[in-house]
Structure formats: C-alpha cells, structure tokens
Design a protein around this motif. Structure first.
Motif, PDB file in Angstrom:
ATOM      1  N   GLN A 156      53.186  34.085  55.465  1.00 12.62           N
ATOM      2  CA  GLN A 156      52.604  33.432  54.296  1.00 12.62           C
ATOM      3  C   GLN A 156      53.025  34.141  53.027  1.00 12.62           C
ATOM      4  N   TRP A 157      53.790  33.468  52.183  1.00 12.72           N
ATOM      5  CA  TRP A 157      54.193  34.074  50.922  1.00 12.72           C
ATOM      6  C   TRP A 157      53.030  34.143  49.937  1.00 12.72           C
ATOM      7  N   THR A 158      52.002  33.322  50.133  1.00 12.12           N
ATOM      8  CA  THR A 158      50.853  33.354  49.224  1.00 12.12           C
ATOM      9  C   THR A 158      49.975  34.575  49.453  1.00 12.12           C
ATOM     10  N   HIS A 159      50.174  35.249  50.562  1.00 11.48           N
ATOM     11  CA  HIS A 159      49.481  36.506  50.851  1.00 11.48           C
ATOM     12  C   HIS A 159      50.537  37.586  51.064  1.00 11.48           C
ATOM     13  N   PRO A 189      56.733  40.847  47.700  1.00 11.47           N
ATOM     14  CA  PRO A 189      56.293  41.211  46.349  1.00 11.47           C
ATOM     15  C   PRO A 189      54.988  40.503  45.965  1.00 11.47           C
ATOM     16  N   LYS A 190      54.116  41.221  45.325  1.00 10.84           N
ATOM     17  CA  LYS A 190      52.822  40.661  44.905  1.00 10.84           C
ATOM     18  C   LYS A 190      53.012  39.492  43.933  1.00 10.84           C
ATOM     19  N   THR A 191      54.109  39.492  43.178  1.00 12.71           N
ATOM     20  CA  THR A 191      54.360  38.409  42.218  1.00 12.71           C
ATOM     21  C   THR A 191      54.517  37.053  42.911  1.00 12.71           C
TER      22      THR A 191
END
Length: 75
Positions: free
Chosen positions: A29-32, A39-41
């Motif tokens: 999951q890129w949203t997490h 990266p958090k961005t």
C-alpha cells in the motif's frame, strides 16, 4: 487449459505529480508508505500509476483473454 500469470512483484510506480518511476512491490500500500519503507510523501498523493510489462502466452483469436485484478484500492 487455463494459464495464469501472477502480477505480484516489482512495478514502476508514478505517484501524482512525479514523472520519474519508482519501484513499488505489489501487493503493498503506497498510502501507508512508511509501513512498507516507501517515502512518506507518497501518502499525500491522491492518485498514482502502476506500470508493468508482461508477456502473454500465445493464444488464438478464438480464445478469450480474461484479466482479473484483485484488491484494487480506490480512494
């Protein structure tokens, strides 16, 4: 005979506003992003594109090609 191709693995990933490819592992999951070491961005992106080239087995025009994507996340 049905032949299956697993789409899990490394994909090119383009988060919204970024035209450079990044590696992302599917499934994840890129949203997490922080949970997966991304990266958090990426968590702020509202959309993203996943790109991967696959080689399909030979099939005749009489056959039906069925593509199934499971667990596609929509926000």
């Amino acid at each position: 005979m049905r032949e299956k191709i697993c789409l899990n693995g490394v994909w090119d990933f383009y988060p919204e506003g970024d035209d450079q490819p990044h590696e992302i592992h599917v499934p994840s999951q890129w949203t997490h992003g922080a949970c997966f070491g991304y990266p958090k961005t990426w968590e702020n992106a509202r959309r993203a594109d996943y790109v991967r080239t696959i080689r399909l087995p030979d099939f005749s025009t009489e056959e039906v090609l069925h593509v199934e994507c499971e667990a596609v996340m929509l926000i």
